[in-house]
Motif scaffolding. Sequence first.
Motif, PDB file in Angstrom:
ATOM      1  N   GLU A 101       2.257  -9.792  10.544  1.00  0.00           N
ATOM      2  CA  GLU A 101       0.951  -9.405  10.023  1.00  0.00           C
ATOM      3  C   GLU A 101       0.940  -7.938   9.589  1.00  0.00           C
ATOM      4  OE1 GLU A 101       0.593 -13.030  12.384  1.00  0.00           O
ATOM      5  OE2 GLU A 101       1.366 -11.057  12.960  1.00  0.00           O
ATOM      6  N   GLU A 102       1.591  -7.088  10.383  1.00  0.00           N
ATOM      7  CA  GLU A 102       1.671  -5.662  10.014  1.00  0.00           C
ATOM      8  C   GLU A 102       2.459  -5.483   8.718  1.00  0.00           C
ATOM      9  OE1 GLU A 102       1.770  -3.031  14.003  1.00  0.00           O
ATOM     10  OE2 GLU A 102       3.293  -4.628  13.921  1.00  0.00           O
ATOM     11  N   ILE A 103       3.561  -6.200   8.604  1.00  0.00           N
ATOM     12  CA  ILE A 103       4.362  -6.126   7.377  1.00  0.00           C
ATOM     13  C   ILE A 103       3.534  -6.640   6.203  1.00  0.00           C
ATOM     14  CG2 ILE A 103       6.416  -7.018   6.164  1.00  0.00           C
ATOM     15  CD1 ILE A 103       7.064  -4.896   8.312  1.00  0.00           C
ATOM     16  N   GLY A 104       2.877  -7.760   6.396  1.00  0.00           N
ATOM     17  CA  GLY A 104       2.050  -8.327   5.327  1.00  0.00           C
ATOM     18  C   GLY A 104       0.924  -7.407   4.909  1.00  0.00           C
ATOM     19  N   GLN A 105       0.259  -6.800   5.870  1.00  0.00           N
ATOM     20  CA  GLN A 105      -0.850  -5.900   5.561  1.00  0.00           C
ATOM     21  C   GLN A 105      -0.364  -4.688   4.769  1.00  0.00           C
ATOM     22  OE1 GLN A 105      -2.951  -4.446   9.002  1.00  0.00           O
ATOM     23  NE2 GLN A 105      -4.564  -3.537   7.766  1.00  0.00           N
ATOM     24  N   GLN A 106       0.729  -4.082   5.213  1.00  0.00           N
ATOM     25  CA  GLN A 106       1.229  -2.883   4.535  1.00  0.00           C
ATOM     26  C   GLN A 106       1.754  -3.203   3.147  1.00  0.00           C
ATOM     27  OE1 GLN A 106       1.208   0.565   5.555  1.00  0.00           O
ATOM     28  NE2 GLN A 106       1.567   0.616   3.353  1.00  0.00           N
ATOM     29  N   THR A 107       2.499  -4.283   3.006  1.00  0.00           N
ATOM     30  CA  THR A 107       3.056  -4.604   1.693  1.00  0.00           C
ATOM     31  C   THR A 107       1.957  -5.036   0.724  1.00  0.00           C
ATOM     32  OG1 THR A 107       3.694  -6.827   2.445  1.00  0.00           O
ATOM     33  CG2 THR A 107       5.385  -5.101   2.539  1.00  0.00           C
ATOM     34  N   THR A 108       0.906  -5.645   1.228  1.00  0.00           N
ATOM     35  CA  THR A 108      -0.245  -5.982   0.383  1.00  0.00           C
ATOM     36  C   THR A 108      -0.932  -4.705  -0.096  1.00  0.00           C
ATOM     37  OG1 THR A 108      -0.564  -8.110   1.473  1.00  0.00           O
ATOM     38  CG2 THR A 108      -2.466  -7.191   0.303  1.00  0.00           C
ATOM     39  N   GLU A 109      -1.105  -3.761   0.798  1.00  0.00           N
ATOM     40  CA  GLU A 109      -1.702  -2.475   0.427  1.00  0.00           C
ATOM     41  C   GLU A 109      -0.836  -1.772  -0.624  1.00  0.00           C
ATOM     42  OE1 GLU A 109      -4.343   0.425  -0.035  1.00  0.00           O
ATOM     43  OE2 GLU A 109      -4.684  -1.358   1.173  1.00  0.00           O
TER      44      GLU A 109
END
Length: 119
Positions: A101-109
């Motif tokens: 989730e952290e990876i997904g959130q950052q890469t989405t940002e």
Amino acid sequence: MLRNHWAPSRLPGILHCFTGEWKHAQAALDIGFYISFAGNVSFPKAENIRDAAKQVPLDRMLIETDSPYLAPVPHRGKRNEPSFVVNTAEAIARLRGMSKEEIGQQTTENFHTLFPQTR
């Protein structure tokens, strides 16, 4: 060529489906590129890609499916599809001691930073 012809523009860029070594990622980061990882980061023999994925700053990382190719483990050998990007996020999360989730959130940002019109 990128250093001579792209860097002076000061525009960001993306190294799509990164397959190089850390030194290649570092050179691209130095001229403003983002590094995008696909399912091949999860392949058993892709140590060079995993090494780079551990070191690329999170605020300069993207993840992708590269559909229909390079399906990540556990889907390797199948036709890749967008829903498998979660497996790429999981592989990178394991490398970095983070949650998918952290990876997904950052890469989405990061994606929205590069393409603000998508917000």
